[in-house]
Design an enzyme around this catalytic site. Structure first.
Site, short mmCIF file in Angstrom:
data_model
loop_
_atom_site.label_atom_id
_atom_site.label_comp_id
_atom_site.label_asym_id
_atom_site.label_seq_id
_atom_site.Cartn_x
_atom_site.Cartn_y
_atom_site.Cartn_z
N GLY A 119 2.78 4.55 1.12
CA GLY A 119 3.65 4.95 2.21
C GLY A 119 2.99 5.95 3.14
O GLY A 119 3.16 5.90 4.36
N GLU A 148 18.55 4.80 5.39
CA GLU A 148 19.48 4.63 4.26
C GLU A 148 18.92 5.48 3.13
O GLU A 148 17.93 5.11 2.52
CB GLU A 148 19.54 3.16 3.83
CG GLU A 148 19.98 2.19 4.92
CD GLU A 148 21.46 2.29 5.24
OE1 GLU A 148 22.22 2.89 4.46
OE2 GLU A 148 21.86 1.77 6.30
N CYS A 207 21.37 4.02 -5.31
CA CYS A 207 21.72 5.05 -4.34
C CYS A 207 23.22 5.27 -4.27
O CYS A 207 23.68 6.38 -4.06
CB CYS A 207 21.17 4.68 -2.97
SG CYS A 207 21.67 3.03 -2.48
N GLY A 262 3.00 3.43 5.85
CA GLY A 262 4.28 3.85 6.44
C GLY A 262 4.04 4.72 7.66
O GLY A 262 4.67 4.52 8.71
N GLU A 312 20.69 14.27 -6.56
CA GLU A 312 20.62 12.88 -7.00
C GLU A 312 19.58 12.80 -8.12
O GLU A 312 18.41 13.09 -7.90
CB GLU A 312 20.19 12.01 -5.82
CG GLU A 312 20.16 10.54 -6.16
CD GLU A 312 19.70 9.70 -4.98
OE1 GLU A 312 18.67 10.03 -4.38
OE2 GLU A 312 20.37 8.70 -4.68
N GLY A 372 0.80 -1.22 0.00
CA GLY A 372 0.00 0.00 0.00
C GLY A 372 0.83 1.26 0.00
O GLY A 372 2.03 1.24 -0.25
P1 NAP Z 1 10.63 7.04 -1.29
O1 NAP Z 1 9.68 7.79 -2.11
O2 NAP Z 1 11.24 7.68 -0.13
O3 NAP Z 1 9.87 5.69 -0.87
C1 NAP Z 1 10.49 4.68 -0.13
C2 NAP Z 1 9.43 3.93 0.66
O4 NAP Z 1 8.86 4.78 1.65
C3 NAP Z 1 8.27 3.46 -0.21
O5 NAP Z 1 7.86 2.18 0.24
C4 NAP Z 1 7.23 4.51 0.07
O6 NAP Z 1 5.91 4.09 -0.18
C5 NAP Z 1 7.44 4.76 1.54
N1 NAP Z 1 6.87 6.02 2.04
C6 NAP Z 1 6.45 7.09 1.33
N2 NAP Z 1 5.98 8.04 2.15
C7 NAP Z 1 6.10 7.57 3.41
C8 NAP Z 1 5.79 8.09 4.71
N3 NAP Z 1 5.28 9.30 4.87
N4 NAP Z 1 6.05 7.33 5.79
C9 NAP Z 1 6.60 6.11 5.65
N5 NAP Z 1 6.90 5.56 4.45
C10 NAP Z 1 6.67 6.29 3.35
O7 NAP Z 1 11.88 6.54 -2.13
P2 NAP Z 1 11.84 5.85 -3.54
O8 NAP Z 1 11.48 6.89 -4.52
O9 NAP Z 1 11.05 4.63 -3.49
O10 NAP Z 1 13.38 5.40 -3.69
C11 NAP Z 1 14.37 6.21 -4.18
C12 NAP Z 1 15.25 6.79 -3.08
O11 NAP Z 1 15.78 5.77 -2.23
C13 NAP Z 1 16.47 7.50 -3.61
O12 NAP Z 1 16.66 8.73 -2.95
C14 NAP Z 1 17.61 6.55 -3.30
O13 NAP Z 1 18.87 7.14 -3.22
C15 NAP Z 1 17.18 5.98 -2.02
N6 NAP Z 1 17.88 4.72 -1.78
C16 NAP Z 1 18.81 4.63 -0.79
C17 NAP Z 1 19.50 3.45 -0.56
C18 NAP Z 1 20.51 3.30 0.53
O14 NAP Z 1 20.80 2.17 0.91
N7 NAP Z 1 21.06 4.36 1.07
C19 NAP Z 1 19.21 2.35 -1.34
C20 NAP Z 1 18.26 2.46 -2.35
C21 NAP Z 1 17.60 3.66 -2.54
P3 NAP Z 1 5.23 4.26 -1.63
O15 NAP Z 1 5.13 2.88 -2.12
O16 NAP Z 1 3.88 4.87 -1.37
O17 NAP Z 1 6.10 5.13 -2.46
#
Ligand code: NAP
Ligand code: MG
Length: 471
Positions: A203, A245, A279, A207, A377, A201
């Site tokens: 986030g 992360e 990332c 989340g 990024e 579902g």
């Molecule tokens: P994102 O938009 O932050 O989403 C990550 C997860 O968080 C998704 O499951 C998302 O759900 C959920 N989420 C969204 N809003 C939330 C809230 N208010 N509370 C709790 N959870 C919530 O990131 P993304 O676009 O999927 O991924 C890309 C980012 O991840 C990039 O910035 C990348 O650099 C970073 N990343 C970091 C690493 C590391 O190890 N450092 C590894 C991989 C990626 P939804 O399904 O609704 O979107």
């Protein structure tokens, strides 16, 4: 067409409390690839209650019991490798070779690492007269992104299981298929009811419900900075541990003594892998000023040699994950041109001849470190090459970033390579292609606060107890 409308709660596949669904789009075809259910707060409450109920027994299991389970999971994971690979290709457009190779392989690697560590991990240690115990922290919420779906999920689930925690996984809406198969794997391997739960579902709904929940002890999050900040705020009121992360804009430094042909080519094709959606991608390539012309020629040839197309075929690069991601990457390419970066390869729009799917041209800019394309990024196949004058200049450029996730240093003089790596303000540095499943992975600065992978990944899920006067 995949139909994934049930959640995995308390050892059962159950229908959501509220029957809301969402389509999942295959980014290579723009067609609907499946349907998932969208969970509600009521589903979260059920899953957290199941995890809480399972915790006292699971946290008291022996090392051997947990090892047996992890080995059963490993057998089942191996059996389902082709299913996982196909799911990753459909959900995020990874080419077959990459999906079946590195994507599922990283998950398998984290599982093997957890098994190796659990064999001997010191949960108790005597220091003087004090016994120090490492105990599972409790009920964990695992919130994952879409870009390396099995890597990001397995690097949380297996250490959490190995240390005796119970958990609720919230996979990304954009890439929910492989997590569904992982839940099937855990179920088939006999994970006790309530130890692992999964709810699909949004986030903003699931989340948030997990981050604010009274009965969740820890949140492990991989994703964007904005969401990481939100989770930390949401979790503050219940004083949860939050492992973050986040993103990166990592430098790949090629030293003066390195052969440009190999190293610049490897850096260019390496960052284009997974369509640049990594990332830890080396998205800023730093090369000596004196050799910039040669470096640009090599990078141009390498980028133009990256085959882009149908992920089912033999291609190096598929699409980016979604229309929204395509638009973000296109805006950055336009921004780079507008701010005066020199286009070396690729550019705006889809690759020639491609009319469908969210495919981006492998793009290389020559730029300076103050440009937006060098600071933010992009999360797409867009490399920025930045010339440096000397070693001090290279280190200064590399460290002049709000992020501090990864770094790459390639060169023949290993003393020089080591010295530079020591000076980089980042958490994970690969020298001349080094790779290690046991090495801690995580960021300095805006790239986060956690350390996953290997032994350090176990500590994310452990509390420390001092028993004074033990001996
Ligand atoms: P994102 O938009 O932050 O989403 C990550 C997860 O968080 C998704 O499951 C998302 O759900 C959920 N989420 C969204 N809003 C939330 C809230 N208010 N509370 C709790 N959870 C919530 O990131 P993304 O676009 O999927 O991924 C890309 C980012 O991840 C990039 O910035 C990348 O650099 C970073 N990343 C970091 C690493 C590391 O190890 N450092 C590894 C991989 C990626 P939804 O399904 O609704 O979107
Ligand atoms: Mg997102």
């Amino acid at each position: 067409m995949r139909d994934y409308r049930n959640f995995y709660i308390d050892g059962q596949w159950v229908a959501p409390v509220d029957p809301k669904t969402a389509d999942v789009i295959n980014p290579a075809t723009e067609a609907v690839a499946g349907t998932i259910a969208l969970g509600s707060v009521a589903d979260v409450n059920k899953a957290v209650a199941a995890a809480r109920k399972a915790f006292p027994v699971w946290s008291e299991t022996t090392r051997e019991e947990r090892l047996d389970l992890l080995k059963a999971i490993q057998a089942e994971y191996q059996r389902r490798l082709p299913d996982l690979g196909a799911a990753i290709r459909e959900e995020m457009g990874a080419p077959s070779g990459l999906a079946n190779g590195f994507h599922v392989g990283l998950g398998a690697g984290h599982l093997q690492t957890a098994i190796e560590l659990l064999e001997t991990f010191p949960f108790e240690e005597l220091r003087g007269s004090t016994l120090i115990r490492r105990e599972p922290i409790g009920v964990c919420a695992l919130i994952t992104p879409w870009n390396w779906p099995m890597n990001q999920t397995c690097v949380k689930v297996f250490p959490a299981l190995a240390t005796g925690c119970t958990m609720i996984l919230k996979p990304p809406q954009l890439a929910p298929f492989s997590a569904q198969i992982l839940a099937e794997i855990l179920d088939a391997a006999g994970v006790p009811a309530g130890v692992f739960n999964m709810i699909q579902g949004q986030g903003s709904v699931i989340g948030t419900a997990l981050s604010t929940h009274e009965d969740v002890d820890m949140v492990s999050f991989t994703g964007s900075e904005a969401v990481g900040v939100q989770i930390q705020q949401d979790a503050a009121r219940t004083v949860k541990r939050v492992g973050l992360e986040l993103g990166g804009k990592s430098a790949f430094i090629v030293l003066d003594d390195a052969t440009l042909a190999d190293n610049v080519a490897a850096a260019t094709t390496g960052m284009m892998g997974n369509s640049g959606q990594t990332c830890s991608a080396g998205s800023r390539l730093l090369v000596p000023c004196a050799r910039i012309d040669d470096a640009l020629a090599v990078a141009k040839a390498a980028a133009e040699g990256v085959t882009v197309g149908d992920p089912a075929g033999e291609v190096a690069m598929g699409p980016v994950v979604s229309k929204a991601q395509y638009n973000i990457v296109q805006d950055y390419i336009a921004k780079g041109l507008e701010e005066g970066a020199t286009l070396v390869a690729g550019g705006s729009g889809r690759p020639e001849g491609v009319e469908r799917g969210w495919f981006v041209r492998p793009t290389v800019f020559l730029g300076t470190n103050d440009m937006v394309v060098a600071r933010e990024e992009i999360f797409g196949p867009v490399l920025v090459i930045i010339p440096y004058a000397d070693i001090d200049d290279a280190v200064a450029i590399a460290n002049d970033s709000p992020f501090g996730l990864a770094g790459y240093v390639n060169g023949l003089d290993t003393d020089a390579v080591h010295a530079i790596a020591r000076r980089l303000r980042t958490g994970w540095i690969s020298m001349n292609g080094g790779f290690d499943f046991h090495a801690p992975f995580g960021g300095y600065k805006r790239s986060g606060n956690g350390r996953e992978w290997g032994e350090f990944g176990f500590h994310e899920y452990l509390e420390t107890k001092s028993m004074l006067g033990y001996a």
